[in-house]
Structures are given as C-alpha cells and as structure tokens.
Design a protein around this motif. Structure first.
Motif, PDB file in Angstrom:
ATOM      1  N   GLU A 199      -5.588  41.075 105.557  1.00 38.19           N
ATOM      2  CA  GLU A 199      -5.664  41.051 107.020  1.00 38.19           C
ATOM      3  C   GLU A 199      -7.121  41.226 107.453  1.00 38.19           C
ATOM      4  OE1 GLU A 199      -3.980  43.852 110.702  1.00 38.19           O
ATOM      5  OE2 GLU A 199      -3.735  44.457 108.616  1.00 38.19           O
ATOM      6  N   LEU A 259      -1.900  28.407 108.091  1.00 34.45           N
ATOM      7  CA  LEU A 259      -1.339  29.177 109.202  1.00 34.45           C
ATOM      8  C   LEU A 259      -2.281  29.283 110.385  1.00 34.45           C
ATOM      9  CD1 LEU A 259       0.318  32.096 107.193  1.00 34.45           C
ATOM     10  CD2 LEU A 259       1.352  29.963 107.994  1.00 34.45           C
ATOM     11  N   GLU A 260      -3.498  28.711 110.261  1.00 28.73           N
ATOM     12  CA  GLU A 260      -4.482  28.689 111.346  1.00 28.73           C
ATOM     13  C   GLU A 260      -4.752  30.100 111.884  1.00 28.73           C
ATOM     14  OE1 GLU A 260      -3.213  25.923 114.298  1.00 28.73           O
ATOM     15  OE2 GLU A 260      -3.524  24.184 113.026  1.00 28.73           O
ATOM     16  N   ARG A 261      -5.210  30.965 110.999  1.00 30.72           N
ATOM     17  CA  ARG A 261      -5.556  32.321 111.397  1.00 30.72           C
ATOM     18  C   ARG A 261      -6.741  32.789 110.559  1.00 30.72           C
ATOM     19  NH1 ARG A 261      -0.641  35.971 108.762  1.00 30.72           N
ATOM     20  NH2 ARG A 261      -0.970  35.343 106.584  1.00 30.72           N
ATOM     21  N   ARG A 262      -7.454  33.783 111.077  1.00 31.87           N
ATOM     22  CA  ARG A 262      -8.593  34.352 110.350  1.00 31.87           C
ATOM     23  C   ARG A 262      -8.096  35.411 109.377  1.00 31.87           C
ATOM     24  NH1 ARG A 262     -13.409  36.029 114.230  1.00 31.87           N
ATOM     25  NH2 ARG A 262     -11.769  37.271 115.193  1.00 31.87           N
ATOM     26  N   VAL A 263      -8.650  35.398 108.168  1.00 33.76           N
ATOM     27  CA  VAL A 263      -8.282  36.358 107.145  1.00 33.76           C
ATOM     28  C   VAL A 263      -9.556  36.850 106.471  1.00 33.76           C
ATOM     29  CG1 VAL A 263      -5.990  35.403 106.713  1.00 33.76           C
ATOM     30  CG2 VAL A 263      -7.959  34.523 105.440  1.00 33.76           C
ATOM     31  N   THR A 267     -10.807  31.136 107.055  1.00 33.77           N
ATOM     32  CA  THR A 267      -9.743  30.598 107.901  1.00 33.77           C
ATOM     33  C   THR A 267      -8.610  30.100 107.016  1.00 33.77           C
ATOM     34  OG1 THR A 267     -11.317  29.911 109.608  1.00 33.77           O
ATOM     35  CG2 THR A 267      -9.142  28.872 109.632  1.00 33.77           C
ATOM     36  N   ASP A 268      -7.401  30.607 107.282  1.00 34.76           N
ATOM     37  CA  ASP A 268      -6.212  30.116 106.587  1.00 34.76           C
ATOM     38  C   ASP A 268      -5.831  28.792 107.232  1.00 34.76           C
ATOM     39  OD1 ASP A 268      -3.718  29.562 105.563  1.00 34.76           O
ATOM     40  OD2 ASP A 268      -3.023  31.637 105.632  1.00 34.76           O
TER      41      ASP A 268
END
Length: 644
Positions: free
Chosen positions: A88, A32-36, A28-29
């Motif tokens: 990504e 930026l609150e996103r999965r990577v 989890t970033d």
C-alpha cells in the motif's frame, strides 16, 4: 528501475527510499490503475538465499494481516532477476521524522500513537506473528491522520521461538534482553521494544546510549530502564509505571502480548487502575520518607506546649540587663569616645554596603556581559559539515535542534542555514534550529514533449527548473522545433519529479525529410541541400520504373536512423521502363510462335482465327520486327502463311 515495468503490470515512477535490503519505489498498478509502493531487493543480495527467504517471509507474514493500523501487502513476485514486494502506498512521515522535528512528543500525542501501534501489533500477535523490528522508523504517520505499522521483514512465527544465528537482527536500541543474551524472541520482545519507543516519545531520548552497539546491548541485558519522569516533568506516575512494566528485563514480568498492554493503556486513559486480567504491575519505587514537621528541640517544644514563645536573643545583645538599663557615659570624654565608636561603626557599615554594591555591580556586569545572562551572536555555519556547525553553535552556549530542509547550493548532509539566521543576537541557552541540507527539493515535471521549443523553455522555467541546451536535432514527422524528448544532463529520460533548478536538455525536430520523389536529380539535390543534408553520390543508385520517367528521382536513400541535419543521403534515380528484345519466331508454327512470345513476356496476336487453319499456318515475322526492344506486355502481331 525508473521507467521499467515489473511483470508488465507495475510501472516504476520514482524512488521513495533506500534501505539495507531493498529500495522502495512509487509505482502505478496498470491493471487496477492505482498508486502502490514497490519494494525491490538489492540485486547483490538476490544471490543470498537467507536474504531472499527473509524478503519473501515479509510478504507472507504481512499478507496474513489485515488491520487499519498495519500497512497492507498486495503482491510479491520475481521479474528479470529482481525480487519485489507490492505494498500500500501511504504518503506519510515516520515517527522518527516527527521526533526529529519536535524532539519529544506531548502526552496526548504519545498516547494516540501508542494506541494505534499496540492495536496493529496486537493483530499481528493474534495471528502468531512477532514483528521483531519495532522502532520509530517503521511507524508511518499518514497525511490523512492514519497511523500504521509496517516492515515485517524480520517477522517470525510466535511458535517458532528460534534464535537468529550468529547475529541479532533488528535495531540494537530496541532489542529486548532475551534477544541480546539468548537470541530468542516472542510477543513479549515486541512489547519491550514498544516500551523503549514509548519512553523515547515521552522524553525525546533513548534510555540506553553508547558509542558501541555492544555497550547498548549490555545495558539492555543488565540495567533497568530509567523512569521517564526523570527526564520530563509532564510524565505522570501512571506513565512511569507503564514504562517500567513493559520494559522489565524478565519476559514473565511484562505484558504477555500487545493486546494486554493495550488493555492497560486504555484503562489508564479512562481513569481505571488496571484492566481486568492484567498480570502483576510492578511497583517502580518506594514511598518517599515523610519530612520532619519541626526543627525545635525538646525544651522549645515544651515551652511551645506551655504557651511560652521562645525567641532567640538579639545578636547585638550580650547581656539582658544591659538591654534593660543602658549605661550612660559619666563624663564628656566618655561621651566623645562613645560618639567616635558609633561613627566608626557606621563607617564600617557604609564601607561594607559599598563593597557589596561594587561586587553586585561587577557581578551584574559579568552576568550580562560575559556570563550566563549575556547575549551571543549566532555564527554563520552555512556550507560546513553538520557536526562542525553544531559544535560552533554549542561553543556559543546555544542549544541545537537539527531539522532537514532543501537547499540549492549546499550539498546533502551539510549545514544549510540556522533559525534565527546568522548574525542574530540571542541569550545564552537559547535554542537554534540547524538545517541539515537534503539537496534541492523535488518538484513535479510538467508536460514538455510535443511543445514548441519556446513554449517548452517557458514551461521549464515556470516549473522551477533550468533550461540546459538542445542536445540533438533530428528529422521527424513533427513540425520544426517541436520537442521530441526531455532529458537530464546524463541523457536519461525525466521521471515524474526532478530536483529544483535542475538542468533539462531537449531533443527537437528539424521537421519531416524533404519529399523529392519525381524531381529531377538536380532539383532533388538542391532541395536536400537547402534542408541541411548532404547528397553523397556513393549512396546513390538506379532502378527501372514504368511510372517515373528516366532521370527522375524514385526515392531518398538514408544511411542513419534517425536522420539529422548534415547527415549524408543518396538518390535512387529512375532508368525508365525496362525493355526486352523481340525473339525471332520465323519458320515456327503459328501456335508455337505465339507461345514463344508469351513466354518472353509479350502479348502475341494473329489474323488467323483459332481453329483448324491455325494448325496449318507458319510464322513468317513479327510486327514490331524481330530484334527490336520493347516493354514487357507489348502487343506483338505475328505474321503467318497457310500451307495448303
């Protein structure tokens, strides 16, 4: 790595895959609150400058590319001795997984995937980047239908045209002839690897196989790729021609890059013969010889031309005149002999027919009993090695299609089950799907911490796991039997996912430590004993206190952290307020006596007012009296006389 945070930004959640150079994790970033997806180089390779340079080359090469059919690269860095790459996250399967499931792809699937791969590869070639490791494992088929090409770890600049050194990089099954013979690669080498992959999608097999890598490499360098139509009836001549063009041994005979190959593929789909500007498309074979239209000899052809029908003579006729005028037996003896010959002939015919029927019946019985037409029983191969299971099925004349599935009882890599299941009766030559165990399935871990013990056990069971045991109980501010932590059997914290039916152990609270401050020592000892603690006199101590009465407990002394039931504790007991002796100030000047008492921690007072008289006065005693012990800050009245 699970549970760690790289550069205080990327929180590692679970492992996705492991390769020869690195391990890929889901993270989890936090910024930026996103999965990577985070690709971390193996620590034992970090000391090798060549591996580190190749790893960083992947980041630089891929970061230069932005295309819908290429996996995006977001970041690259080092933390705590680890080199990592942030990409990504794409929930997907690979083209290799799809080929394992379907064996071979339909023409429509092949063209759709090929168009996406060539589009992404063309973007890389336009940026002067050669992929160098194109294979089904690097083609991602996302859950939402997107098709992306990734893993530029072996990428190099097109203009460099450098050799690989002592060893060729990439997968041997997809290496171009120039890579095998000279170690040199450019965009046309990627086109060759694509052509091999295109062939594999159409046929379900690679064109060149062998027991040793060098055998495969030799075939790449010295053999032409066979036409896929020899393996699949669905392949058209145009597809044959496209495969042959992209896999020519000489780079000059192939498309100059992926963009040219994509142009031809697009034109072929629209019905055109070749795109404008395409290089020479090689012919893949000459025309088949025209078959003969007649089997008549010259005399028969002439007779046919003259309108005469030429028929062969009857095999029963030896003389045409005999057919026209049959001879009649002249005597009764001749007629009887002729009848005997006719009956004998009919008997031979009937015997021949009977033999044929017997042979036919035996053949049918063998065909359906033990021959190709018979049915066989699917053997029970669960729990055996995958190669042994496949061999057992093939001995029954069954075709085997291997796929992966989860299993609670069968170790990873062994045969778990068959479809149809064991004991089923099938025709010889039927296909049986053989499951290769991947171990227990990974399931999402529910929220357990903070629940009561009973609720936590119910949640564990409902999520498909097994409650192990309470491995630790410790005093905590949470209420009794509240879950403080959930661990695997090795004592590690659980991640977001955990194997199905895996055992989960718990750490629970024993409640807060008893508050014994202000109690008598006996009462405090009884309360601690009831809570499961042991009062150790050697851990006890005493201290003065102006607030807690003598003999009462000031505080609890612990020797462990955290404190568990049964651990020893001690009591700090109050000695009451600390007392100080009143000094003798008799004979001193009044002011000097008062200063002495102040320095001793008391509050002196006098009936002599401040002013000239205080300088003439002398101390004669104190109240309380000299030698008495009182608390610091006690008011002491100084007795005095004035000498006139």
């Amino acid at each position: 790595m699970i549970g760690h945070t790289l550069d205080e930004r990327y929180a590692i959640r679970s492992r996705i895959a492991r390769g020869g150079m690195a391990t890929v994790y889901l993270a989890t970033d936090l910024r930026l609150e996103r999965r990577v997806a985070v690709k971390v180089m193996h620590e034992h390779l970090a000391e090798d400058e060549n591996f580190t340079r190749r790893f960083e080359q992947e980041a630089r090469s891929a970061a230069r590319l932005a295309h819908p059919n290429l996996v995006n690269v977001f970041d690259q860095g080092h933390d705590a001795g680890r080199t990592y790459l942030v990409m990504e996250y794409l929930p997907s399967i690979t083209l290799r997984d799809l080929l394992k499931q379907q064996k071979r792809l339909t023409t429509e699937q092949t063209l759709e995937i090929s168009e996406a791969v060539l589009s992404g590869l063309a973007a890389a070639h336009r940026a002067d980047i050669v992929h160098r490791d194109l294979k089904p494992e690097n083609v991602m088929l996302a859950d939402d239908g997107r098709i992306k090409l990734g893993d530029f770890g072996l990428a190099r600049a097109v203009s460099a045209n450098t050799t690989t050194g002592q060893a060729l990089l990439g997968t041997i099954a997809y290496l171009s002839p120039e890579l095998v013979t000279r170690g040199v690669a450019d965009a046309r080498s990627d086109v060759y690897a694509f052509g091999i992959m295109f062939y594999e999608m159409l046929t379900g097999t690679q064109p060149f196989t062998g027991e040793q890598p060098m055998q495969i490499a030799y075939q790449h360098a010295h053999s032409e790729v066979p036409l896929p139509s020899l393996k699949s009836d669905e392949v058209t001549p145009e597809l044959d021609q496209f495969v042959r063009w992209t896999t020519q041994r000489e780079p000059e005979d192939r498309p100059r890059d992926a963009e040219e190959a994509l142009g031809y593929l697009t034109a072929m789909q629209s019905g055109q013969t070749a795109p404008i500007g395409a290089t020479r498309v090689l012919d893949f074979g000459g025309a088949a010889p025209t078959p003969s239209t007649t089997v008549l000899d010259e005399a028969q052809r002439q007779a046919l031309a003259g309108g005469t029908t030429v028929l062969p003579a009857s095999p029963f006729d030896t003389d045409s005149q005999a057919v026209a005028e049959p001879e009649t037996p002249a005597t009764a003896l001749d007629r009887a002999a002729a009848a005997t010959r006719r009956r004998a002939k009919r008997g031979r015919v009937l015997a021949l027919i009977l033999v044929v029927l017997v042979v036919l019946a035996g053949g049918v019985g063998w065909w359906f009993g033990q021959g190709p037409g018979s049915q066989v029983t699917v053997p029970d191969v669960a729990g055996t090695e995958l190669a042994d299971a496949q061999a057992a099925l093939e001995r029954q004349d069954l075709l085997v299609d291997i796929f992966e599935c989860s299993s609670l009882t069968v170790p990873v890599g062994q045969a778990a089950a068959t479809e149809p299941k064991s004991g089923s009766r099938l025709d010889r030559g039927s296909t049986v799907r053989l499951c290769s165990s991947t171990g227990p399935a990974l399931k999402d871990v529910p929220t357990i911490v903070g629940l009561s013990l009973d609720d936590a056990m119910a949640a564990i069971t409902a999520a498909g796991f097994t409650f192990g045991e309470v491995t630790d109980t410790r005093f905590d501010e949470a209420g009794p039997e509240t879950v403080l932590a959930a661990l695997d059997p090795e004592g590690e914290q659980l991640g977001e996912q955990y194997p199905e039916q895996g055992a989960i152990n718990l750490i629970v609270s024993a409640g807060p430590l008893p508050n014994v401050a202000g109690m008598t020592a006996d009462d405090a000892t009884a309360a601690l004993t009831e809570a499961g603690l042991t009062v150790d006199p050697e851990l006890g101590s005493e201290a003065h206190s102006s607030e807690v009465a003598e003999g009462s407990v000031l505080a609890l002394t612990t020797s462990t952290d955290p404190v568990r039931p049964g651990d020893p504790v001690g009591l700090q007991v109050s000695l009451g307020p600390e007392l100080f002796e009143i000094p003798d100030v008799s004979g001193l000047g009044l002011q000097e006596a008062m200063d002495t008492l102040t320095a001793a921690g008391f509050v002196p007072t006098s009936l002599v007012p401040e002013g000239p008289l205080r300088g003439l006065a002398k101390a004669t005693g104190t109240d309380p009296a000299v030698g008495e012990r009182v608390q610091a800050g006690t008011e002491i009245r100084v007795k005095s006389t004035i000498a006139l």
